[in-house]
Scaffold this active site. Structure first.
Site, PDB file in Angstrom:
ATOM      1  N   VAL A 162      -5.148  -6.078   2.946  1.00 28.80           N
ATOM      2  CA  VAL A 162      -5.163  -4.969   2.003  1.00 28.80           C
ATOM      3  C   VAL A 162      -3.772  -4.332   1.867  1.00 28.80           C
ATOM      4  O   VAL A 162      -3.438  -3.780   0.824  1.00 28.80           O
ATOM      5  CB  VAL A 162      -6.235  -3.924   2.378  1.00 28.80           C
ATOM      6  CG1 VAL A 162      -5.802  -3.066   3.553  1.00 28.80           C
ATOM      7  CG2 VAL A 162      -6.605  -3.064   1.179  1.00 28.80           C
ATOM      8  N   TYR A 163      -2.950  -4.439   2.899  1.00 29.66           N
ATOM      9  CA  TYR A 163      -1.575  -3.941   2.802  1.00 29.66           C
ATOM     10  C   TYR A 163      -0.748  -4.850   1.905  1.00 29.66           C
ATOM     11  O   TYR A 163      -0.205  -4.417   0.877  1.00 29.66           O
ATOM     12  CB  TYR A 163      -0.944  -3.842   4.190  1.00 29.66           C
ATOM     13  CG  TYR A 163       0.527  -3.482   4.155  1.00 29.66           C
ATOM     14  CD1 TYR A 163       0.984  -2.356   3.474  1.00 29.66           C
ATOM     15  CD2 TYR A 163       1.472  -4.260   4.820  1.00 29.66           C
ATOM     16  CE1 TYR A 163       2.323  -2.021   3.443  1.00 29.66           C
ATOM     17  CE2 TYR A 163       2.820  -3.937   4.802  1.00 29.66           C
ATOM     18  CZ  TYR A 163       3.240  -2.812   4.109  1.00 29.66           C
ATOM     19  OH  TYR A 163       4.582  -2.496   4.077  1.00 29.66           O
ATOM     20  N   ALA A 164      -0.675  -6.123   2.264  1.00 30.34           N
ATOM     21  CA  ALA A 164       0.108  -7.055   1.450  1.00 30.34           C
ATOM     22  C   ALA A 164      -0.495  -7.203   0.058  1.00 30.34           C
ATOM     23  O   ALA A 164       0.223  -7.301  -0.940  1.00 30.34           O
ATOM     24  CB  ALA A 164       0.177  -8.422   2.140  1.00 30.34           C
ATOM     25  N   SER A 166      -2.102  -4.980  -1.698  1.00 25.92           N
ATOM     26  CA  SER A 166      -1.828  -3.811  -2.540  1.00 25.92           C
ATOM     27  C   SER A 166      -0.349  -3.663  -2.866  1.00 25.92           C
ATOM     28  O   SER A 166       0.020  -2.920  -3.784  1.00 25.92           O
ATOM     29  CB  SER A 166      -2.364  -2.535  -1.875  1.00 25.92           C
ATOM     30  OG  SER A 166      -1.799  -2.345  -0.592  1.00 25.92           O
TER      31      SER A 166
END
Length: 257
Positions: A162-164, A166
């Site tokens: 979800v970090y990469a 987004s």
């Protein structure tokens, strides 16, 4: 080429740095002041961050530039507009925009919640998009727009979905905006650092994960902010005029492409 070679090449320009309270944001804001910017807007989010924003502002003032403190929640478009309004009202121009704001969630894919997803995309994608949009409306010809992404956008690794994920849209936002406003001499780029030795990195990591991420780079270590700043310095200067629409990985060889 040393930092001194770039000294004062931004004389009279106005910059805004989102997330300028610490780490990369503070380093870039101070660098812009050192290189001659007349004014640097220091964005922060909420009263808990104001003290650190004031420390950044003090460094900027010490270098002879005028700081402007602006608090805004960039996940709300109205506050993005308010931020840019404040810069325009104080300085009457805008030449450089650097957005360092980000949120890391590190979890297995199956444990990511709706709240995790929504918050991550609101900060890493939505806020970035509308900061770029507002910058495009207001920035002077030959301006510079830079957004900080992550090398993990290009990595095959678990736990950062979800970090990469987004941050991944930044590449497409960057290419589209660079094409649309490039005829004004404006450059638009994403800088995607690898793991850095900062307070942004450590909260979601363990000693084991730090060791693993360090050994992914040929030099077997994390990067330092001072190793990213020269790239930002180049991109905002006159020498960066032919570099646009790029996602620039700077990660000590963690990922190469």
């Amino acid at each position: 080429m040393t930092t001194d070679d770039f000294s004062r090449n931004l004389d009279g320009q106005i910059a805004v740095v989102m997330g300028a309270t610490r780490n990369q944001g503070r380093a870039y804001a101070v660098m812009l002041a050192r290189n001659g910017c007349r004014g640097v807007a220091v964005h922060y989010h909420g009263e808990m961050s104001r003290g650190e924003a004031e420390e950044t502002a003090a460094e900027i003032a010490h270098l002879g530039a005028e700081p402007l403190l602006v608090s805004a929640d960039l996940t709300h478009v109205s506050e993005v507009v308010t931020l840019f309004d404040a810069v325009e009202q104080r300085f009457g121009q805008l030449n450089i925009v650097v957005n360092t704001v980000g949120k890391v969630v590190k979890k297995p894919f199956v444990e990511i919640t709706e709240v995790d997803f929504d918050q991550s995309f609101a900060i890493n994608s939505k806020a970035a998009f509308f900061c770029m949009q507002e910058a495009a409306k207001r920035i002077e010809d030959n301006g510079r727009i830079i957004t900080i992404g992550t090398t993990l956008q290009a990595a095959t690794t678990g736990l950062y979905a979800v970090y990469a994920g987004s941050k991944a849209p930044l590449e497409h936002f960057t290419r589209a905006l660079a094409k649309e406003i490039g005829d004004r001499g404006i450059t638009v780029n994403t800088v995607a650092p690898g793991p850095l030795n900062t307070s942004f990195f450590y909260p979601v990591e363990t000693a084991e994960s730090k060791a693993f991420l360090s050994q992914m780079a040929p030099q077997n270590r994390l990067g330092e902010i001072d190793e990213i700043t020269p790239l930002i310095e180049f991109l905002v200067g006159p020498g960066g005029s032919w570099v646009t629409a790029q996602t620039l990985l700077i990660n000590g060889g963690f990922i190469a492409r």
